[in-house]
Design an enzyme around this catalytic site. Structure first.
Site, PDB file in Angstrom:
ATOM      1  N   GLY A  18       0.850  -1.196   0.000  1.00 13.41           N
ATOM      2  CA  GLY A  18       0.000   0.000   0.000  1.00 13.41           C
ATOM      3  C   GLY A  18       0.880   1.238   0.000  1.00 13.41           C
ATOM      4  CB  SER A  43       4.488   6.240   1.803  1.00 10.83           C
ATOM      5  OG  SER A  43       5.053   6.790   2.967  1.00 10.83           O
ATOM      6  CB  SER A  82      -1.588   2.942   3.121  1.00 13.72           C
ATOM      7  OG  SER A  82      -0.608   1.937   3.252  1.00 13.72           O
ATOM      8  CB  SER A 124       4.375   0.306   9.900  1.00 14.30           C
ATOM      9  OG  SER A 124       5.195   0.380   8.780  1.00 14.30           O
ATOM     10  CB  SER A 173       5.803  -4.149  -2.562  1.00 13.87           C
ATOM     11  OG  SER A 173       4.792  -4.258  -1.586  1.00 13.87           O
TER      12      SER A 173
END
Ligand code: ADP
Length: 199
Positions: free
Chosen positions: A31, A33, A35, A38, A105
């Site tokens: 997804g 940055s 989103s 983490s 990714s």
């Protein structure tokens, strides 16, 4: 590879899974940055850890600062970055660990390569779907601001593409779902795969 002859190890993944009381595989979070990859991966790891599952979280911080600290954000290096992460993930799966990998990714092809490296049965693709507007509003690390000003080039969502997965195992809309709710959904999705043995 020529002259590299694999040793026939006595202990394999099945033995380790048996000893740990659960199966091992990769939860791959993709997804934009900011989103929530983490955040959600951390919450899922915490829940699994509390159930006694062996886990490890791979993300930009621990990978880019170590094993991949020789790589830039050029297209070739991004590809190499993902290739190495996939190989590391594969080793962890062999070691009996549930891996949570949180990486933007952005390219379908890279994610397909990851799946091929790790093996479809050990790869769970989680699409953290948050609109670019919301990610930019959050701007957790101040990167969108830098991307808009041109300080960062080829920034996913702004000046580089993000190719959304067609058929992820699960899709999470963080603008509609809380971290707790998405964590619960992921845990329930992987229950059968995990085969957690509580004895
Ligand atoms: P990424 O790892 O995708 O770059 P982060 O997890 O670092 O993103 O940041 C996501 C931000 O969005 C965090 O500040 C988090 O608290 C916030 N956020 C708000 N709502 C949600 C939600 N429902 N799920 C995940 N993150 C959320």
């Amino acid at each position: 590879m020529k002259n590299v002859i694999p040793h026939n190890f006595k202990i394999g993944q099945e033995d380790r899974n048996g000893a740990n009381g659960h199966n091992s595989f990769v939860l791959w979070f993709t997804g934009l940055s900011g989103s929530g990859k983490s955040t959600i991966a951390n919450a899922v790891e915490q829940a699994l850890f509390e159930q006694g599952v062996k886990t490890y979280l791979l993300d930009g911080d621990n990978v880019r600062s170590g094993i991949n600290n020789d790589l830039t954000f050029s297209p070739e290096d991004r590809k190499e970055n993902i290739r190495r992460i996939a190989e590391v993930g594969k080793l962890f799966v062999d070691a009996g660990v549930v891996v949570l990998a949180a990486f933007v990714s952005p390219y379908k092809n890279d994610r397909l390569n990851i799946e091929n490296t790790i093996g479809s049965h050990s790869f769970v693709e989680i699409y953290v779907k948050t609109s670019i507007e919301e990610c930019e509003r959050r701007d957790v690390k101040g990167l969108y601001k830098k991307a808009r000003s041109g300080e960062i080039k080829d920034f996913t969502g702004i000046s580089a593409p993000y190719e959304a997965p067609d058929n992820p195992a699960i899709e999470i809309d963080t603008e509609k779902e809380t971290v707790e709710a998405s964590t619960a959904r992921i845990l329930s999705l992987i229950q059968d795969k995990l085969q957690l043995n509580h004895e």
